[in-house]
Write a protein that holds these residues in place. Structure first.
Motif: not given
Length: 205
Positions: A92-112
Motif C-alpha cells: 500500500w505504501r508503494e501505491i500511496y507514494n508512487h502510483e496514486r495522484p493527489h489533488e493536494a499535489l496538483e495530481m502529482a504523487t508524493p514520491g514526485e
C-alpha cells in the motif's frame, strides 16, 4: 519514541518543523515542552502543537489515516502475523507514494514531490551555551523547572531542568528567554507588580 525518530533522521535528514498533538510524549497540559520536545530543539527542529480539541490542525494526517483504515485495515482481513501486516503495508505504501495522484499535489504523487532533507542528523550537538551572545545572562534551570532572575522565580518547565537558558535584554525591564536558538518567551518585570513569583509570558511553541 526518540529511538525511532533518530533512525528516521539518520535516514531522511532533519525536518525544519514537526507538527504534533498535545498528548504525551509530544505535549503536556501543564507545560509547553516535554523532554522529547527539548531534545528536538537541541537538534534544531521546531516543535508546533495543534490547537487543543481542534483536530482539524492535523487534517492532512487524519485524511491519510482514513485512507489507510479503508484500504488496508478493513475488518475483512484476517491478519496472520506481523510479517503478513508488513507485506500489506509495503504494497500500500508503494501505491500511496508512487502510483496514486493527489489533488493536494496538483495530481502529482508524493514520491514526485518528496526530497530528502539536506539537514543531516548529527549525534554530537553543540551545547546550548554556544548559541548565547555576549550580554546575555545565563541561568541554570533548577530541578523543579524554575530559574531565579532579579530575585524573582520564573517557571520555565521541568523538561529544561539542568539546562542553561539565556535572558537577552530587549529594553528597560524586558528580557527574551532563550534555550539554544529558540526564543521561549519574554519577561517583563513591570508586569509583576510586586509579586514574589512570576511566570514568563509564553510566545511558543
Amino acid at each position: 519514541m526518540r529511538v525511532h525518530l533518530k533512525r528516521a533522521f539518520e535516514r531522511y535528514g532533519l525536518p525544519q518543523r514537526i507538527l504534533c498533538d498535545n498528548g504525551p510524549p509530544w505535549g503536556d497540559p501543564h507545560q509547553s515542552y516535554t523532554s522529547l520536545g527539548v531534545w528536538l530543539l537541541e537538534l534544531g527542529v521546531e516543535v508546533s502543537h495543534g490547537r487543543a480539541y481542534h483536530p482539524q490542525t492535523q487534517g492532512k494526517e487524519e485524511r491519510f489515516h482514513r485512507s489507510l483504515k479503508v484500504e488496508v485495515l478493513d475488518r475483512r482481513t484476517v491478519w496472520r502475523d506481523l510479517g503478513h501486516c508488513g507485506r500489506a503495508f509495503a504494497r500500500w505504501r508503494e501505491i500511496y507514494n508512487h502510483e496514486r495522484p493527489h489533488e493536494a499535489l496538483e495530481m502529482a504523487t508524493p514520491g514526485e514531490r518528496y526530497r530528502v532533507s539536506i539537514r543531516r542528523y548529527e549525534a554530537q550537538r553543540a551545547p546550548a551555551e554556544s548559541y548565547y551572545l555576549e550580554g546575555d545572562e545565563m541561568r541554570r534551570v533548577k530541578s523543579k523547572g524554575e530559574i531565579t532572575f532579579k530575585n524573582v522565580f520564573f517557571y520555565v518547565g521541568r523538561a529544561f531542568s539542568g539546562k542553561a537558558v539565556a535572558l537577552r535584554p530587549r529594553g528597560p525591564g524586558k528580557w527574551d528567554l532563550y534555550y539554544c536558538w529558540k526564543k521561549l518567551g519574554r519577561i517583563d518585570m513591570s508586569q509583576l507588580k510586586g509579586k514574589e513569583k512570576g511566570r514568563y509570558e509564553s510566545i511558543g511553541p
